[in-house]
Design a protein around this motif. Structure first.
Motif, PDB file in Angstrom:
ATOM      1  N   PRO A  42       0.815  -1.220   0.000  1.00 32.38           N
ATOM      2  CA  PRO A  42       0.000   0.000   0.000  1.00 32.38           C
ATOM      3  C   PRO A  42       0.845   1.265   0.000  1.00 32.38           C
ATOM      4  O   PRO A  42       1.915   1.318   0.607  1.00 32.38           O
ATOM      5  N   GLN A  43       0.333   2.274  -0.681  1.00 30.90           N
ATOM      6  CA  GLN A  43       0.972   3.582  -0.729  1.00 30.90           C
ATOM      7  C   GLN A  43       0.067   4.596  -0.032  1.00 30.90           C
ATOM      8  O   GLN A  43      -1.086   4.779  -0.420  1.00 30.90           O
ATOM      9  N   LEU A  44       0.586   5.214   1.002  1.00 33.75           N
ATOM     10  CA  LEU A  44      -0.164   6.187   1.774  1.00 33.75           C
ATOM     11  C   LEU A  44      -0.435   7.427   0.930  1.00 33.75           C
ATOM     12  O   LEU A  44       0.478   7.986   0.324  1.00 33.75           O
ATOM     13  N   LYS A  45      -1.684   7.884   0.890  1.00 29.48           N
ATOM     14  CA  LYS A  45      -2.059   9.066   0.118  1.00 29.48           C
ATOM     15  C   LYS A  45      -2.467  10.248   0.997  1.00 29.48           C
ATOM     16  O   LYS A  45      -2.322  11.399   0.603  1.00 29.48           O
ATOM     17  N   SER A  46      -2.994   9.962   2.177  1.00 27.92           N
ATOM     18  CA  SER A  46      -3.399  11.057   3.072  1.00 27.92           C
ATOM     19  C   SER A  46      -3.394  10.574   4.511  1.00 27.92           C
ATOM     20  O   SER A  46      -3.771   9.432   4.806  1.00 27.92           O
ATOM     21  N   TYR A  47      -2.947  11.445   5.408  1.00 29.22           N
ATOM     22  CA  TYR A  47      -2.998  11.142   6.833  1.00 29.22           C
ATOM     23  C   TYR A  47      -4.370  11.522   7.390  1.00 29.22           C
ATOM     24  O   TYR A  47      -5.017  12.449   6.889  1.00 29.22           O
ATOM     25  N   PRO A  48      -4.815  10.830   8.436  1.00 34.56           N
ATOM     26  CA  PRO A  48      -6.132  11.147   9.001  1.00 34.56           C
ATOM     27  C   PRO A  48      -6.116  12.472   9.749  1.00 34.56           C
ATOM     28  O   PRO A  48      -5.128  12.828  10.391  1.00 34.56           O
ATOM     29  N   SER A  49      -7.251  13.188   9.660  1.00 34.86           N
ATOM     30  CA  SER A  49      -7.359  14.456  10.381  1.00 34.86           C
ATOM     31  C   SER A  49      -8.736  14.672  10.986  1.00 34.86           C
ATOM     32  O   SER A  49      -9.044  15.778  11.435  1.00 34.86           O
ATOM     33  N   LYS A  50      -9.568  13.644  10.985  1.00 34.12           N
ATOM     34  CA  LYS A  50     -10.894  13.808  11.585  1.00 34.12           C
ATOM     35  C   LYS A  50     -10.737  14.079  13.076  1.00 34.12           C
ATOM     36  O   LYS A  50     -10.018  13.353  13.771  1.00 34.12           O
TER      37      LYS A  50
END
Length: 398
Positions: free
Chosen positions: A290-298
């Motif tokens: 897997p390639q990370l596209k966005s970090y969580p920010s909720k």
């Protein structure tokens, strides 16, 4: 006991399409199967896969076309059914796909929750109960008025929702709800029954959400033929929840999975709560990277809920109609918001844990798509105490 799942004329006529789970559910409790849990159907997984491919066509009609016999076919159905009795005319794609997954098999480390479904036609039967006759007449009159009005006029939608929310509970349906709650492990059935009935009515009422109504009018679809089964499940109070698109919806690449992960329940994903989820992509390889596209920010996670009643419309897999997401899924007890401290959250602080979680979610997507063998899937699931669950799967709208 409440023997509400009985062998009906519908069950007998449709039994050739029913699916039997690999592992029988318990036969005791308030749900009594027709003649014991069914034996495996002849033909096995290959025939079930063929059925999976054949059910994307819809029995729905458009306004002014040939009359529908769907209501007549469903009127003798039981108030609630187990996965062993699911057929494409009784339930929507969410319920049907869970039954297929249980029948066809997933790797042992991927679990599915106990599920019971209130089948298509149940709302019509509740309206026909003598204590709801006045509401039925009112509902029919308002429905006629809304279709006589301009196609963009939604002023009558709220009145139609109130007709459903005001329905009285028939005895047969009450016994069915008790059986459902018992099957899902509820310890205080009588205390939970009123909340369950309100949630069920809320799901049915969402047929008249403004967006759902306008979508039907755009497709020239008759609302009388859009039925709503309800998939009933115990909520898994998840550590992490995820949504998987087995074809990347951004690029259209069918060889690449797009996944999103949030802390807690998936409600923050499907309700478009503020902030973004952890997003990733992964090629459909034997060992995905897997390639990370966005970090969580909720800013918050959702917890609790106890039991949930999920919309399962027979229009959700209709070609050219994005029925998914138009209707509501409602828990008995509202979930609560818990603030997230990302400075101590393992999803952010532990690279290996994050990678393994993304990889496992990608593997789940590939396993579900391969088992169903009917094209790209939109999958919801969760992880709790290291165990993974698929809670629903439906055809992905590309």
């Amino acid at each position: 006991t409440y023997d509400f799942v009985e062998m009906s004329a519908l069950s007998r006529s449709a039994s050739s399409q029913a699916l039997t789970p690999r592992h029988s559910r318990r036969a005791s409790g308030l749900i009594t199967p027709p003649t014991g849990l069914r034996s495996p159907r002849s033909g096995g997984p290959d025939k079930a896969k063929g059925m999976a491919k054949s059910t994307s066509s819809s029995t729905l009609r458009k306004i002014g076309r040939e009359p529908s016999t769907l209501s007549d076919y469903l009127k003798s159905a039981s108030w609630a059914i187990r996965p062993s009795e699911y057929t494409p005319l009784l339930v929507g794609s969410k319920s049907m796909n869970l039954a297929r997954l249980e029948h066809l098999g997933l790797p042992d480390w991927i679990l599915t929750p106990t599920s019971v479904t209130i089948p298509n036609g149940s709302l019509k039967k509740v309206f026909r109960d003598p204590q709801n006759e006045d509401l039925q007449r009112k509902y029919r009159d308002i429905r006629g008025e809304i279709y006589a009005a301009e196609s963009t006029d939604v002023s009558k939608c709220v009145e139609l929702r109130h007709c459903i929310l005001d329905l009285k509970l028939p005895d047969g349906m009450a016994n069915a709800i008790r059986g459902i709650l018992d099957e899902l492990g509820c310890e205080d059935i009588d205390a939970s029954l009123p909340g369950a009935w309100e949630a069920i009515k809320g799901v049915w009422a969402s047929l008249w959400n403004e967006r759902a109504y306008l979508a039907r009018r755009k497709m020239k679809m008759d609302s009388k033929d859009v039925d709503m089964a309800i998939l009933c499940q115990k909520i898994i109070d998840a550590d992490y929840a995820f949504v998987i698109h087995t074809a990347n919806p951004i690029s259209g690449d069918k060889d690449e999975i797009y996944g999103e992960i949030v802390i807690g329940l998936g409600e923050t994903l499907v309700s478009n709560a503020p902030g973004q989820a952890l997003g990733f992509v992964a090629k459909k390889d034997a060992d995905p990277k897997p390639q990370l596209k966005s970090y969580p920010s909720k800013p918050f996670a959702m917890r609790g809920g106890e039991y949930i009643f999920r919309s399962d419309s027979n229009a959700e897999d209709l070609e050219d109609f994005a029925g998914a997401g138009l209707h509501d899924s409602i828990p008995i007890v509202p979930s609560v918001e818990i603030d997230i401290d990302y400075s101590t959250e393992q999803l952010m602080t532990d690279d290996k844990f994050r990678f393994n979680l993304m990889r496992d979610v990608a593997r789940i997507g590939m396993a579900v798509e391969q088992s169903l063998d009917c094209g790209p899937q939109d999958i919801e699931g969760c992880m709790k105490d290291g165990k993974y669950y698929v809670v629903q799967a439906r055809p992905q709208i590309l």
